[in-house]
Write a protein that holds these residues in place. Structure first.
Motif, PDB file in Angstrom:
ATOM      1  N   SER A 180       0.821  -1.202   0.000  1.00 32.69           N
ATOM      2  CA  SER A 180       0.000   0.000   0.000  1.00 32.69           C
ATOM      3  C   SER A 180       0.859   1.257   0.000  1.00 32.69           C
ATOM      4  CB  SER A 180      -0.912  -0.007   1.236  1.00 32.69           C
ATOM      5  OG  SER A 180      -1.652   1.187   1.328  1.00 32.69           O
ATOM      6  N   HIS A 181       1.950   1.248   0.782  1.00 31.12           N
ATOM      7  CA  HIS A 181       2.860   2.391   0.793  1.00 31.12           C
ATOM      8  C   HIS A 181       3.515   2.583  -0.574  1.00 31.12           C
ATOM      9  CE1 HIS A 181       3.110   4.234   4.752  1.00 31.12           C
ATOM     10  NE2 HIS A 181       2.906   3.051   5.289  1.00 31.12           N
ATOM     11  N   MET A 182       3.895   1.472  -1.206  1.00 35.58           N
ATOM     12  CA  MET A 182       4.509   1.574  -2.530  1.00 35.58           C
ATOM     13  C   MET A 182       3.530   2.171  -3.542  1.00 35.58           C
ATOM     14  SD  MET A 182       6.523  -2.087  -2.566  1.00 35.58           S
ATOM     15  CE  MET A 182       7.158  -1.873  -4.221  1.00 35.58           C
ATOM     16  N   THR A 235       6.782  13.783   0.563  1.00 36.99           N
ATOM     17  CA  THR A 235       7.566  13.063   1.579  1.00 36.99           C
ATOM     18  C   THR A 235       6.685  12.366   2.605  1.00 36.99           C
ATOM     19  OG1 THR A 235       7.722  15.116   2.876  1.00 36.99           O
ATOM     20  CG2 THR A 235       9.523  14.632   1.341  1.00 36.99           C
ATOM     21  N   ARG A 236       5.417  12.740   2.698  1.00 31.94           N
ATOM     22  CA  ARG A 236       4.529  12.072   3.658  1.00 31.94           C
ATOM     23  C   ARG A 236       4.222  10.636   3.259  1.00 31.94           C
ATOM     24  NH1 ARG A 236      -0.420  16.090   3.613  1.00 31.94           N
ATOM     25  NH2 ARG A 236       0.010  15.760   1.388  1.00 31.94           N
ATOM     26  N   SER A 237       4.401  10.313   1.996  1.00 33.58           N
ATOM     27  CA  SER A 237       4.112   8.950   1.537  1.00 33.58           C
ATOM     28  C   SER A 237       5.294   8.008   1.722  1.00 33.58           C
ATOM     29  CB  SER A 237       3.715   8.975   0.055  1.00 33.58           C
ATOM     30  OG  SER A 237       4.771   9.500  -0.731  1.00 33.58           O
ATOM     31  N   LEU A 251      13.230   0.078   1.711  1.00 31.29           N
ATOM     32  CA  LEU A 251      12.262   0.803   0.895  1.00 31.29           C
ATOM     33  C   LEU A 251      12.243   2.283   1.252  1.00 31.29           C
ATOM     34  CD1 LEU A 251       9.964   0.829  -1.179  1.00 31.29           C
ATOM     35  CD2 LEU A 251       8.389   0.206   0.661  1.00 31.29           C
ATOM     36  N   ALA A 252      12.289   2.589   2.556  1.00 28.94           N
ATOM     37  CA  ALA A 252      12.304   3.992   2.977  1.00 28.94           C
ATOM     38  C   ALA A 252      13.544   4.709   2.464  1.00 28.94           C
ATOM     39  CB  ALA A 252      12.230   4.078   4.506  1.00 28.94           C
ATOM     40  N   SER A 253      14.690   4.033   2.515  1.00 26.12           N
ATOM     41  CA  SER A 253      15.921   4.637   2.001  1.00 26.12           C
ATOM     42  C   SER A 253      15.814   4.895   0.501  1.00 26.12           C
ATOM     43  CB  SER A 253      17.114   3.717   2.308  1.00 26.12           C
ATOM     44  OG  SER A 253      18.300   4.226   1.744  1.00 26.12           O
TER      45      SER A 253
END
Length: 474
Positions: free
Chosen positions: A194-196, A206-208, A226-228
């Protein structure tokens, strides 16, 4: 629930492994049940025999009573060995010959399992002999004959009960594992997916960007990676936007500057008719400099459109080009106000002729020599810049080295990236990025050989093969 999903495969494998485990449990269970069944028949036969032995020796029992005792024990004959005497205590006619003899005193769990499976699959009702030790030391040995039909039916009933219990256990286990997998594995995976998806819809927001908080170490590592990646990509996208805006501004400035320089070039041409000899000598260099500035504006406009022109190839003496650049750098060094701190050493044969775009190579070498000069002047200590060249059967090789303080780590890590690989304070980092791009346009490469406290050295490689010669004709 489909078998193609992670949950479906997880549950299917769970069912398979639990079923295999139950098979390994079923065989020893059948072996134990068979031994207990036969042992029970021995005990009942012993009780029936002791009942008979309790009567007076002169008394005889009725045939109906003997048949009833044998029926209750589930056997055909009972033989007791007491005081080394073998005695047939109870007997009845056998329906057939004795097919096999089993001694429970020597039976193991493994052999019992094999015998249980064999009797379970044998549909023939046979007569077997079973030998065992009497309970409570009521003799030396007890021997019975009995049919295999009731034993087989008892084994079937027991096996069916075990299988039903196993099926319930397998179903319950699969359900619990399904719920656990849904909560502990699939829910965090769906969160990552879902985040992807949300990040793909708005990568500049940047909130996503996902915040790693999974309880499972592997998933937390995946979320961190993934965050990096998302952070780096968002930063790159913002930088691309800034570069695009800056490129448009530079293109507008270059367009107007080109018009101004074109007018200046017209007036500079008239200086060649001056009566002053010094002015006449300086006029060609001034015209050449203005011409290069005009050409730079034009190529900057092309670069702003991501259309750097292909190199216009020609053959020329490399030494003359390098001397022209070093002479200009010496003038700049002497006019800096700090005195002359830089010496140039050129190790290039006057006969070395290379093939390339002279204007583009002028920009590349000017950038390298200017960076080296500025680094030495910034250190406040005298230094040397050396330019050397050689050729092989495949390439022309140009080396540019200096005795300056070396490049900082950030500059080495992002050396050929625009706006990130600046080699000096206040620099933009565009020079080396453009230089590397121009060399790639020639089919060559620009490399950093070393950079430490003893200085910095670059290597420029230009191919001599037919591939580069076919880019454009002379």
């Amino acid at each position: 629930m489909s078998i193609d999903t992670l949950t479906g495969r997880f549950v299917a494998l769970t069912l398979l492994f639990v079923a295999l485990a139950e098979v390994f449990v079923l065989v020893p269970s059948l072996s134990s049940f068979r031994i207990d069944y036969l042992q029970t028949r021995l005990e009942k036969a012993q009780i029936a025999s002791l009942s008979l032995l309790a009567t007076d020796e002169d008394e005889t029992i009725a045939a109906e009573l003997e048949s009833e005792l044998l029926a209750n024990a589930g056997v055909y004959n009972v033989v007791l060995r007491r005081n080394d005497v073998r005695q047939l205590v109870l007997s009845s006619p056998l329906p057939g010959p004795i097919a096999e003899t089993f001694d429970l005193r020597e039976t193991s769990l493994v052999m019992g399992g094999v015998d249980a499976l064999r009797q379970l699959t044998d549909r023939d009702d046979e007569v077997i002999r079973v030998i065992g030790a009497p309970v409570n030391q009521a003799g030396q040995l007890i021997e019975i004959t009995l049919p295999t039909g009731p034993l087989r039916r008892a084994l079937l009933d027991y096996g069916l009960q075990v299988l039903i219990g196993s099926a319930v256990l397998v179903g319950l286990t699969a359900a619990l594992l399904f719920l656990a997998a849904q909560r502990l594995i699939l829910k965090p995976i769906r969160r990552v997916v879902s985040h992807m998806a949300s990040y793909a819809a708005a990568p500049e927001d940047t909130r996503s960007i996902i915040r790693p908080d999974a309880r499972i170490a592997e998933l937390r590592e995946a979320e961190a990676a993934l965050a990096s990646m998302q952070t780096t990509l968002t930063h790159s996208l913002k930088q691309k936007e800034r570069l695009a805006g800056l490129g448009q501004a530079v293109a507008k400035i270059a367009h107007d500057l080109r018009n101004i320089l074109t007018t200046t070039q017209i007036f500079a041409d008239r200086l060649e008719d001056s009566d002053d000899p010094a002015v006449r000598r300086a006029a060609p260099k001034l015209v050449n400099s203005i011409s290069r500035a005009v050409n730079l504006c034009e190529t900057t406009l092309a670069f702003g459109k991501a259309e750097e022109p292909a190199p216009t190839l020609s053959r020329f003496a490399l030494r003359g080009l390098v001397d022209e650049i070093t002479e200009a750098e010496l003038l700049l060094s002497e006019s800096s106000g700090n005195g002359r701190l830089v010496d140039f050493v050129t190790d290039i044969s006057p006969n070395l002729v290379i093939r390339g775009d002279q204007e583009q190579l002028h920009r590349v070498l000017s950038n390298l020599l200017r960076n080296a000069r500025q680094a030495i002047e910034a250190s406040g200590r005298p230094g040397t810049i050396e330019i050397a060249a050689s050729e092989t059967e495949q390439d022309w090789i140009i080396l540019v080295g200096d005795t300056g303080p070396g490049l900082p780590k950030k500059a080495r890590d992002y050396l050929f990236q625009p706006f990130t690989g600046g080699t000096r304070k206040g620099g933009t980092g565009l020079g080396l990025a453009i230089a590397a791009d121009l060399i790639r346009g020639h089919g060559g490469r620009l490399e950093l050989l070393r950079s430490d406290e003893s200085g910095t050295e670059f290597r420029l490689v230009l191919p001599r093969g037919a591939l580069i010669e076919n880019i454009l004709p002379e």
